[in-house]
Design a protein around this motif. Sequence first.
Motif: not given
Length: 177
Positions: A53-71
């Motif tokens: 916990h000394t260095t904060a985790p970098l998030p898994v950020n899927f970002g901004s995507v369209s509703s039709s995206a897969t995988n």
Amino acid sequence: MRFPSMRSTSRRPLLRSACFAALALAAASPAFAASDTANLNVTITITSVCDIHTTAPLPVNFGSVSSSATNVDQQGQLTVNCTPGTAYTIALDNGQNGTDVNSRKMANGANLVPYQLYRAAARGPTDVWGSTTGAGGNVLAGSGTGAAVNVPVYGRTPSTNFPAGTYNDVVIATITY
């Protein structure tokens, strides 16, 4: 006129020689002629430690995507620092909205978007990262180096066909050593 006696003058050089000899002997001899020794023990006990916990985790950020995206794939990161040679495992829990590692979900109100976290970039079925230890376990194992080590966390959401909005989840990472 009186002549000094032979006896008294012949003793003076002898007396002087004896004094010089005594002084020379005293100067050449150390003041202490004996010694003794003892063993002095010096010890330290170093205990194993791991820090996640000394260095904060970098998030898994899927970002901004369209509703039709897969995988949709993304990557986050944990940073661990363990005593050199200390074996450890890192477990990831089910998150706030999952009942097991195979049902993790990000939430926006009552709407839920499924996702998965993996130990390897291949994101295969055996790479799922969970909290099961022992035979058939799905934790990540490693050994400390004494330096901070970056540990990637690979994420995938299989479908984004859900109502528009921002979805979140919190997964707890636990290091055991």
